[in-house]
Write an enzyme that holds these catalytic residues in place. Structure first.
Site, PDB file in Angstrom:
ATOM      1  N   ARG A   1      -2.746   6.526  -8.686  1.00 35.34           N
ATOM      2  CA  ARG A   1      -2.327   7.092  -7.401  1.00 35.34           C
ATOM      3  C   ARG A   1      -0.972   7.793  -7.474  1.00 35.34           C
ATOM      4  O   ARG A   1      -0.759   8.820  -6.827  1.00 35.34           O
ATOM      5  CB  ARG A   1      -2.268   5.990  -6.350  1.00 35.34           C
ATOM      6  CG  ARG A   1      -3.643   5.504  -5.975  1.00 35.34           C
ATOM      7  CD  ARG A   1      -3.581   4.343  -5.020  1.00 35.34           C
ATOM      8  NE  ARG A   1      -4.932   4.004  -4.559  1.00 35.34           N
ATOM      9  CZ  ARG A   1      -5.200   2.982  -3.771  1.00 35.34           C
ATOM     10  NH1 ARG A   1      -4.235   2.185  -3.359  1.00 35.34           N
ATOM     11  NH2 ARG A   1      -6.434   2.749  -3.394  1.00 35.34           N
TER      12      ARG A   1
ATOM     13  N   HIS B   1       1.779   3.827   1.616  1.00 32.13           N
ATOM     14  CA  HIS B   1       0.606   2.977   1.691  1.00 32.13           C
ATOM     15  C   HIS B   1       0.896   1.525   1.356  1.00 32.13           C
ATOM     16  O   HIS B   1       0.357   0.612   1.982  1.00 32.13           O
ATOM     17  CB  HIS B   1      -0.437   3.537   0.732  1.00 32.13           C
ATOM     18  CG  HIS B   1      -1.761   2.838   0.779  1.00 32.13           C
ATOM     19  ND1 HIS B   1      -2.447   2.665   1.955  1.00 32.13           N
ATOM     20  CD2 HIS B   1      -2.518   2.270  -0.191  1.00 32.13           C
ATOM     21  CE1 HIS B   1      -3.577   2.023   1.691  1.00 32.13           C
ATOM     22  NE2 HIS B   1      -3.635   1.749   0.401  1.00 32.13           N
TER      23      HIS B   1
ATOM     24  N   PHE C   1     -13.147   3.597  -9.548  1.00 35.48           N
ATOM     25  CA  PHE C   1     -11.899   3.792  -8.824  1.00 35.48           C
ATOM     26  C   PHE C   1     -10.822   4.206  -9.804  1.00 35.48           C
ATOM     27  O   PHE C   1     -10.946   3.981 -11.013  1.00 35.48           O
ATOM     28  CB  PHE C   1     -11.485   2.486  -8.130  1.00 35.48           C
ATOM     29  CG  PHE C   1     -11.280   2.637  -6.640  1.00 35.48           C
ATOM     30  CD1 PHE C   1     -12.289   3.086  -5.823  1.00 35.48           C
ATOM     31  CD2 PHE C   1     -10.062   2.305  -6.057  1.00 35.48           C
ATOM     32  CE1 PHE C   1     -12.106   3.202  -4.445  1.00 35.48           C
ATOM     33  CE2 PHE C   1      -9.863   2.420  -4.688  1.00 35.48           C
ATOM     34  CZ  PHE C   1     -10.893   2.867  -3.881  1.00 35.48           C
TER      35      PHE C   1
ATOM     36  N   GLU D   1      -9.898   6.287  -1.539  1.00 38.37           N
ATOM     37  CA  GLU D   1     -10.084   6.759  -2.902  1.00 38.37           C
ATOM     38  C   GLU D   1     -11.569   6.785  -3.252  1.00 38.37           C
ATOM     39  O   GLU D   1     -12.002   7.465  -4.169  1.00 38.37           O
ATOM     40  CB  GLU D   1      -9.332   5.784  -3.825  1.00 38.37           C
ATOM     41  CG  GLU D   1      -9.144   6.257  -5.229  1.00 38.37           C
ATOM     42  CD  GLU D   1      -8.099   5.414  -5.961  1.00 38.37           C
ATOM     43  OE1 GLU D   1      -7.064   5.075  -5.355  1.00 38.37           O
ATOM     44  OE2 GLU D   1      -8.330   5.097  -7.122  1.00 38.37           O
TER      45      GLU D   1
ATOM     46  N   LEU E   1      -5.362   6.712   6.342  1.00 36.13           N
ATOM     47  CA  LEU E   1      -5.887   6.704   4.991  1.00 36.13           C
ATOM     48  C   LEU E   1      -7.261   7.365   4.848  1.00 36.13           C
ATOM     49  O   LEU E   1      -8.134   7.207   5.681  1.00 36.13           O
ATOM     50  CB  LEU E   1      -5.990   5.252   4.521  1.00 36.13           C
ATOM     51  CG  LEU E   1      -6.191   5.075   3.024  1.00 36.13           C
ATOM     52  CD1 LEU E   1      -4.970   5.558   2.270  1.00 36.13           C
ATOM     53  CD2 LEU E   1      -6.463   3.618   2.711  1.00 36.13           C
TER      54      LEU E   1
ATOM     55  N   GLN F   1       4.218   2.723  -3.058  1.00 32.12           N
ATOM     56  CA  GLN F   1       3.079   3.573  -3.366  1.00 32.12           C
ATOM     57  C   GLN F   1       2.788   4.552  -2.239  1.00 32.12           C
ATOM     58  O   GLN F   1       2.588   4.149  -1.100  1.00 32.12           O
ATOM     59  CB  GLN F   1       1.837   2.719  -3.613  1.00 32.12           C
ATOM     60  CG  GLN F   1       0.606   3.556  -3.939  1.00 32.12           C
ATOM     61  CD  GLN F   1      -0.522   2.715  -4.485  1.00 32.12           C
ATOM     62  OE1 GLN F   1      -1.242   2.069  -3.739  1.00 32.12           O
ATOM     63  NE2 GLN F   1      -0.681   2.700  -5.792  1.00 32.12           N
TER      64      GLN F   1
ATOM     65  N   HIS G   1       0.025   6.796  -1.196  1.00 25.36           N
ATOM     66  CA  HIS G   1      -1.387   7.050  -1.483  1.00 25.36           C
ATOM     67  C   HIS G   1      -1.607   8.556  -1.440  1.00 25.36           C
ATOM     68  O   HIS G   1      -1.130   9.217  -0.522  1.00 25.36           O
ATOM     69  CB  HIS G   1      -2.240   6.344  -0.425  1.00 25.36           C
ATOM     70  CG  HIS G   1      -3.694   6.264  -0.767  1.00 25.36           C
ATOM     71  ND1 HIS G   1      -4.512   7.369  -0.754  1.00 25.36           N
ATOM     72  CD2 HIS G   1      -4.480   5.225  -1.130  1.00 25.36           C
ATOM     73  CE1 HIS G   1      -5.745   6.986  -1.095  1.00 25.36           C
ATOM     74  NE2 HIS G   1      -5.739   5.697  -1.326  1.00 25.36           N
TER      75      HIS G   1
ATOM     76  N   ARG H   1       0.340   0.241  -8.351  1.00 23.41           N
ATOM     77  CA  ARG H   1      -0.852  -0.583  -8.183  1.00 23.41           C
ATOM     78  C   ARG H   1      -2.110   0.264  -8.323  1.00 23.41           C
ATOM     79  O   ARG H   1      -2.168   1.381  -7.811  1.00 23.41           O
ATOM     80  CB  ARG H   1      -0.843  -1.224  -6.789  1.00 23.41           C
ATOM     81  CG  ARG H   1      -2.111  -1.967  -6.446  1.00 23.41           C
ATOM     82  CD  ARG H   1      -1.999  -2.695  -5.134  1.00 23.41           C
ATOM     83  NE  ARG H   1      -2.026  -1.823  -3.973  1.00 23.41           N
ATOM     84  CZ  ARG H   1      -3.124  -1.278  -3.455  1.00 23.41           C
ATOM     85  NH1 ARG H   1      -4.300  -1.485  -4.013  1.00 23.41           N
ATOM     86  NH2 ARG H   1      -3.055  -0.514  -2.377  1.00 23.41           N
TER      87      ARG H   1
END
Lengths: 604, 253
Positions: free
Chosen positions: A309, A380, A121, A253, A250, A234, A236, A415
């Site tokens: 991100r 997000h 990730f 990822e 969404l 954030q 995304h 994050r």
């Protein structure tokens, strides 16, 4: 005399996502009585949407991983504004919290030798995300829910809290209503844990559901708690962009973790063009090395699609603005291309990304095993939130705790994917444990009738107005304004204009009028949520105005570089005695030497 | 922009009736979008449940043109818009208001099913070893989003109202996930036969047809559970055998 029912518990938890459920389980294990209030039905909270996985240095796939690497990755991702106490606890405790889920019945995907499988990730040096295909959040919430219902916890489903009740500066309960009948409830509790999630509904394009109106942030703020790091929202990088009705939903990822590449309308893999210095020595040089990484070559570095991100989102925005976007204003995310590399690609994709396959097939008519997806940034997650003690999760208001997205600190300026699910578990548990210990010593006195009366009057005000605006219209206008002015790219002038606009929206919200009665009336609920949205939106705009640099998720077009002047403090907002929002800068506590050494050794 | 009419249940219980709402239709819209538009434009107090809007939470269950479906996953382009689109609440549960029903019965039933009880850990560090192939079939059941469409369509509940005697397809999927969990040591066959009333299911497979997660409820969950019940209670050899040996000793599968 206000008509209401009273419920008494030692610990009251507001929110039943991962953090709330984990806190409830822990508090009940400590032998106290626990009530959980949730806005929706049990098991529907936003944790259910989490797709990619839960980050924990189990080292099942790569034995070089460990808490130190996870800690260093989290700090680097957060651009060193993180509360390092929390980052350390998180990295050390996450593996045990994940193994515990297995003991409660969770079934993660397996390695060949039968242990929990971990995937790559963004921002994580080694494969670290324990997962179940791309529905990890569902597995987690269901495991916690099914474990929790046998623990003697009282659940108040479809109830909403509108006020915290105070006694001499200490929180002793909450006031709210039940959705079905609109009856008022008073919850009396020695300790209250906020686990209400985020603020995504303050923006037009978001992956968040109707519930995420910043309730916990706002409840804490109005009870006198401090909010921290609210400028860091954030976006995304990959949300759906087409058709319009699904915009913002969404796209995990995990698609990039499995080898998905981002491509512009010239067919160029643009992420290779911009790799930040902090990540240069951890990023693949070319497509070939990137592919070797996602297929498990330990000597390869990760492809640039797996940068953090904040960075990926900005690169996508740049491509779109430069006219290199996809037909519907996004860029292309292509996983189908892996058929060049492996024989049974369509099957592999459906196995690894089943809900993405399903989602695109059914909502957009796109077969992701054969054609690229169109994606663009979506609101997000909020890194900012209630300022808490890193060990106990207690806020600056005695008796008020916060865990999960509503709490600030762990993630700093940005994050990493997968760190939210581990956050929920680690700090949900800690909040539950410490709230129980606090409440055991301090039973709550009976709430003050005056506060209850005020809360009831405020809740009923939208019914009393003879004329006024539709609350949905005000909410839509607020979302449009925040999206335009306080989104991914920000300027001084935009922030100032946003604050003016929020003041005007605040006046309009105080004249919002609702139709019908108190029974299951979403118009009424929307009107009541407006105050929360306005509070958190102001906190975001004020904090974003004050940070005149670009760092992590906060990007200022007029101050595009990172600045050392802003590297050493967190932004704090709190309610001043006159009711206005006051901002101050709080110096970050000097990091312990051994942790400093861990960071240095991992940056080498 | 084309317009379409949505005929939506309004009101409570016996006094509920249909009301028509016309609204604009744009490309890619799903039924839930239309309901939201109606809410914002003309019926702000229209009650409906929803959360994720992506088929992952199972909140927005309703009956659309008579079929139990998720509103967020039903595209308008798949419906005949020359006629009003009929949107009704689920029928197997007590009506609350508009499109909302009282589904609390499901939560009560789930709570009475015996919880997960793992065998002792396989490794000294307290962890277990399981092969992906052993986990696969349970993972299918754990995809369930608890939308309760299977409960709604099941005639045992919908038409015969056997809520007190029959747990319904959702809870057989739940029980199957526990029974077939590689680590579980509990035995639920007695409950399945008794208070869960699995015998009422006569395998019409309606639940499988409406499952938005495409779980093969009847074939993969209910039939194997029925077989366990038969093995346990009706097979003479097993019955004899059971007298001498407990079926699932703690500490080993």
């Amino acid at each position: 005399m206000t008509d209401y029912q009273t419920h008494e518990h030692d610990v009251l938890i507001i929110g039943a996502g991962g953090a709330g459920l984990r806190a409830a389980i822990e508090a009940s294990a400590a032998g106290v009585t626990v009530g959980v209030v949730c806005k929706s039905l049990l098991g529907k909270a936003h944790t259910v949407m989490a797709e990619g996985g839960v980050a924990a240095a189990l080292a099942n796939v790569d034995d070089r991983d460990g808490w130190k690497v996870h800690f260093a990755d989290t700090m680097r991702g957060g651009q060193y504004l993180n509360n390092w106490v929390m980052a350390e606890l998180h990295a050390k405790e996450a593996p045990e919290r994940v193994r515990e889920l297995e003991a409660w019945g969770a079934l993660f995907d397996r390695t060949k030798d039968g242990r929990i499988l971990q995937r790559n990730f963004g921002g994580h040096k080694y494969p670290r995300l324990a997962h179940v295909g791309d529905r990890t959040g569902l597995e987690m919430i269901r495991t916690l829910q099914d474990h929790g219902i046998h623990r003697g916890i009282e659940f108040y489903m479809e109830h909403t809290v509108t006020r915290l009740l105070l006694d001499g500066g200490r929180v002793i309960g909450a006031f709210g209503y039940d959705r079905e009948r609109g009856r008022f409830r008073v919850f009396r509790a020695g300790a209250v844990v906020l686990a209400t999630g985020g603020i995504g509904r303050a923006f037009k394009i978001t992956s968040n559901s109707w519930e995420y109106t910043g309730d916990g942030h706002s409840l804490a703020y109005h009870a006198g708690a401090e909010l921290m790091d609210m400028e860091f929202v954030q976006f995304h990088p990959t949300g759906m962009v087409w058709p319009p009705s699904v915009r913002g939903i969404l796209v995990t990822e995990g698609v990039r973790g499995e080898g998905g590449r981002l491509v512009n309308n010239r067919g160029e893999r643009f992420m290779f063009n911009d790799v930040p210095d902090l990540y240069k020595n951890q990023t693949a040089k070319d497509a070939e090395e990137g592919w070797r990484y996602v297929t498990g070559d330990k000597n390869a570095n990760r492809p640039p699609e797996l940068l953090t991100r904040d960075h990926v989102a900005r690169c996508i925005v740049r491509e779109i603005k430069a006219g290199r976007g996809s037909p519907h204003g996004g860029v292309f995310l292509d996983i189908a291309w892996i058929k060049e590399k492996i024989p049974n690609a369509p099957e592999h994709i459906r196995k690894k990304l089943p809900s993405m396959y399903h989602q695109f097939k059914e909502l957009a008519g796109v077969d992701i095993t054969a054609e690229p997806m169109e994606v663009g940034p979506t609101t997000h997650y909020v890194m900012g939130g209630v300022r808490v003690d890193g060990v106990t999760q207690m806020s600056t208001v005695p008796g008020l705790f916060a865990a999960g997205e509503v709490a600030a600190g762990l993630h700093g300026a940005n994050r990493l994917g997968g760190n939210s699910l581990s956050d929920l578990l680690v700090f949900g548990k800690r909040a539950g444990e410490h709230a129980a210990a606090w409440a055991k010593q301090r039973p709550a006195p009976a709430p003050d009738e005056g506060q209850v009366r005020d809360a009831a009057a405020a809740a009923l005000a939208p019914f009393d107005r003879a004329s006024g605006e539709n609350p949905y219209t005000i909410q839509h206008d607020l979302q449009d304004m925040m999206q335009d002015r306080v989104g991914i790219v920000r300027t001084e002038a935009d922030m100032a204009a946003a604050l003016d606009a929020l003041a005007a929206l605040g006046r309009r919200s105080r004249s919002a009028r609702v139709e019908g009665n108190r029974e299951y009336n979403p118009g009424w609920h929307t009107a009541l949520d407006l105050e929360n949205l306005l509070t958190v939106s102001e906190a975001v705009a004020r904090s974003a105005l004050d940070r005149r640099e670009s760092r992590g998720a906060h990007f200022r077009e007029d101050h595009p570089a990172r600045s050392d002047e802003y590297a050493k403090h967190n932004t704090i907002v709190a309610k001043a005695p006159d009711g206005s929002m006051r901002l101050r800068r709080e110096a970050i506590a000097p990091i312990r030497d051994d942790l400093k050494a861990v960071i240095a050794e991992n940056n080498a | 922009m084309p317009r379409a009419t949505f005929r939506i249940t309004r009101g409570r219980g016996e006094s509920a009736s249909f009301k028509d709402y016309a609204t604009d239709v744009s490309e890619g819209m799903v039924v839930l979008d239309a309901v939201h538009q109606v809410q914002a434009e003309s019926a702000p107090d229209l009650a409906c449940r929803w959360n994720c809007k992506a088929g992952k939470c199972g909140s927005c269950s309703a009956e659309i043109n008579g079929k139990p479906r998720l509103m967020c996953m039903t595209r308008l382009s798949d419906l005949d818009l020359s006629m009003p689109v009929i949107i009704e609440p689920l029928r197997a549960f007590p009506h609350v208001k508009d499109l909302v029903t009282d589904v609390s019965w499901n939560f009560r039933v789930k709570k009475r099913i015996k919880p997960f009880k793992p065998r002792r850990p396989d490794a000294p560090d307290g962890t277990w070893r399981m092969q992906q192939s052993d986990v696969d079939r349970v993972q299918e059941f754990r995809k369930c989003i608890e939308c309760f469409l299977c409960q709604d369509v099941c005639h045992v509940l919908r038409d015969h109202h056997k809520h007190e005697e029959f747990a319904g397809p959702r809870h057989f999927v739940y029980a199957a996930a526990l029974e077939m969990h590689p680590l579980d040591t509990e035995n639920r066959a007695g409950d399945l036969r008794g208070k869960d009333g699995i015998g009422y299911c006569n395998i019409t497979k309606c639940c499988t047809k409406v499952c938005p997660e495409h779980i093969t409820i009847t074939d993969n969950a209910i039939i194997p559970l029925k077989e366990r019940v038969v093995d346990e209670f009706y097979d003479p050899l097993t019955r004899l055998f059971r007298i001498f040996k407990p079926r699932k000793p703690d500490g080993g599968a």
